[in-house]
Design an enzyme around this catalytic site. Sequence first.
Site, PDB file in Angstrom:
ATOM      1  N   HIS A   1     -48.155  28.871 -84.449  1.00 52.17           N
ATOM      2  CA  HIS A   1     -48.307  28.667 -82.998  1.00 52.17           C
ATOM      3  C   HIS A   1     -46.949  28.918 -82.348  1.00 52.17           C
ATOM      4  O   HIS A   1     -46.117  28.026 -82.216  1.00 52.17           O
ATOM      5  CB  HIS A   1     -48.786  27.233 -82.735  1.00 52.17           C
ATOM      6  CG  HIS A   1     -49.113  26.943 -81.304  1.00 52.17           C
ATOM      7  ND1 HIS A   1     -50.087  26.025 -80.924  1.00 52.17           N
ATOM      8  CD2 HIS A   1     -48.611  27.408 -80.140  1.00 52.17           C
ATOM      9  CE1 HIS A   1     -50.151  25.958 -79.607  1.00 52.17           C
ATOM     10  NE2 HIS A   1     -49.242  26.795 -79.104  1.00 52.17           N
TER      11      HIS A   1
ATOM     12  N   HIS B   1     -45.376  31.525 -79.103  1.00 46.36           N
ATOM     13  CA  HIS B   1     -45.560  32.542 -78.076  1.00 46.36           C
ATOM     14  C   HIS B   1     -44.324  33.431 -78.005  1.00 46.36           C
ATOM     15  O   HIS B   1     -43.210  32.933 -77.757  1.00 46.36           O
ATOM     16  CB  HIS B   1     -45.796  31.887 -76.715  1.00 46.36           C
ATOM     17  CG  HIS B   1     -47.022  31.023 -76.661  1.00 46.36           C
ATOM     18  ND1 HIS B   1     -48.216  31.458 -76.141  1.00 46.36           N
ATOM     19  CD2 HIS B   1     -47.223  29.744 -77.074  1.00 46.36           C
ATOM     20  CE1 HIS B   1     -49.102  30.486 -76.220  1.00 46.36           C
ATOM     21  NE2 HIS B   1     -48.529  29.431 -76.791  1.00 46.36           N
TER      22      HIS B   1
ATOM     23  N   HIS C   1     -56.277  27.289 -77.421  1.00 45.02           N
ATOM     24  CA  HIS C   1     -55.530  26.119 -76.981  1.00 45.02           C
ATOM     25  C   HIS C   1     -56.532  25.125 -76.389  1.00 45.02           C
ATOM     26  O   HIS C   1     -57.310  25.473 -75.497  1.00 45.02           O
ATOM     27  CB  HIS C   1     -54.527  26.500 -75.892  1.00 45.02           C
ATOM     28  CG  HIS C   1     -53.314  27.222 -76.401  1.00 45.02           C
ATOM     29  ND1 HIS C   1     -53.387  28.379 -77.151  1.00 45.02           N
ATOM     30  CD2 HIS C   1     -51.989  26.951 -76.244  1.00 45.02           C
ATOM     31  CE1 HIS C   1     -52.155  28.783 -77.440  1.00 45.02           C
ATOM     32  NE2 HIS C   1     -51.292  27.936 -76.900  1.00 45.02           N
TER      33      HIS C   1
ATOM     34  N   GLU D   1     -54.483  19.837 -75.181  1.00 42.16           N
ATOM     35  CA  GLU D   1     -53.065  19.590 -74.899  1.00 42.16           C
ATOM     36  C   GLU D   1     -52.997  18.732 -73.636  1.00 42.16           C
ATOM     37  O   GLU D   1     -52.693  17.551 -73.688  1.00 42.16           O
ATOM     38  CB  GLU D   1     -52.311  20.906 -74.716  1.00 42.16           C
ATOM     39  CG  GLU D   1     -50.820  20.725 -74.441  1.00 42.16           C
ATOM     40  CD  GLU D   1     -50.110  22.042 -74.139  1.00 42.16           C
ATOM     41  OE1 GLU D   1     -48.879  22.035 -74.160  1.00 42.16           O
ATOM     42  OE2 GLU D   1     -50.784  23.056 -73.851  1.00 42.16           O
TER      43      GLU D   1
ATOM     44  N   ASP E   1     -44.200  26.420 -80.692  1.00 49.12           N
ATOM     45  CA  ASP E   1     -44.812  26.754 -79.402  1.00 49.12           C
ATOM     46  C   ASP E   1     -43.972  27.762 -78.620  1.00 49.12           C
ATOM     47  O   ASP E   1     -44.177  28.965 -78.717  1.00 49.12           O
ATOM     48  CB  ASP E   1     -45.063  25.479 -78.594  1.00 49.12           C
ATOM     49  CG  ASP E   1     -46.117  25.652 -77.508  1.00 49.12           C
ATOM     50  OD1 ASP E   1     -46.656  26.767 -77.363  1.00 49.12           O
ATOM     51  OD2 ASP E   1     -46.415  24.671 -76.821  1.00 49.12           O
ATOM     52  N   ASP E   2     -43.028  27.287 -77.816  1.00 49.24           N
ATOM     53  CA  ASP E   2     -42.125  28.137 -77.028  1.00 49.24           C
ATOM     54  C   ASP E   2     -40.708  27.639 -77.294  1.00 49.24           C
ATOM     55  O   ASP E   2     -40.130  26.900 -76.486  1.00 49.24           O
ATOM     56  CB  ASP E   2     -42.465  28.037 -75.536  1.00 49.24           C
ATOM     57  CG  ASP E   2     -43.882  28.492 -75.236  1.00 49.24           C
ATOM     58  OD1 ASP E   2     -44.083  29.702 -75.059  1.00 49.24           O
ATOM     59  OD2 ASP E   2     -44.786  27.640 -75.181  1.00 49.24           O
TER      60      ASP E   2
END
Length: 343
Positions: A16, A18, A196, A199, A277-278
């Site tokens: 996961h 991005h 997703h 969240e 994630d990011d």
Amino acid sequence: MTPAAFIAALPKAELHMHIEGSIEPELFLELAERNRVEVRWKDVDSLRAAYDFQNLQSFLDLYYDGCRVLLNAQDFHDVTRAYLKRAHADGVIHAEMFLGPQGHTERGVALGTALDGVLSAMRAAEHEDGLSSGLILLAQRHRSEEEALEMFEQAMPWREHLLGFGLGGAEVGNPPSKFARFFAQCRERGFRVVAHAGEEGPAAYVREAVELLHVDRIDHGNASIGDEALLRLLAASQTPLTVCPLSNLRLKVSKDLASHALPKLLDAGLCVTLNSDDPSFFGGYINDNYLQCQQAYGWSPAQLVQLARNSLLASFLPQARRLEEVARLDAFAALAPQQWSAV
């Protein structure tokens, strides 16, 4: 061995992440200058200061604005390659990455431009570092299902290079059920599918992703702890969750790790994986997530090995390669300490 050293050596997958969320401030400003894109920040410090998010939407506003510096195939190559080098240094042996094409094509950047850059970086990582990777294209959930289907068809010339499709973006008001036809189309064409869910959205969104979209993995899934029946369903099916703890803190999904859903998800017997994630925006790559969780929860070496095993089993690698990598992890674990050293 210290937890930090153990985690750095731990063979694992990241599932996961991005690509657009891995642009470090230095590279962001370099790309802005290279492409003569006017941005609001003049130096690294002012850009990092902007990473004080109140919620998912405040992050997305900056995220999409930041995508403007990605214009050419070389830009996408440089960003992807930078992440894969960092992942390799962190002990990642396989990475499955997200790209959101719609945010680029609406700016006039051709899908082929983005894909050519990303795919060339993936090939370089495998050749130079032995790091395998896969690419998942995300539909933005605030857009229509028709736009998602159009993106899917536009991507078909590259189908042999794509791992799957998924759903990302602002959850609130955009339930997974909105994209039932899109996911059916992806599955019918033989692609893996993820979404997703849970969240900022409710547990009901996780249930929709499982029961209506028939996803192979849930990205995040934190809200599942609010539905005991759903937890039993996820445990029985072993549908993997790609949890991103430090991301959740930065977006105020959880106030701290002590109150995070992660321990309850693990206690319920779910197949949980840790991911970044990011990482540029949230100040933590995969090893940062492992280490801060280890410190918060007092995890043993065996518990960290189990999380790494989950990541490999939850990956979309071919079965033979998955088993090969799990055997490699088991060999590592057999030589691992049973408890932590003080230094």
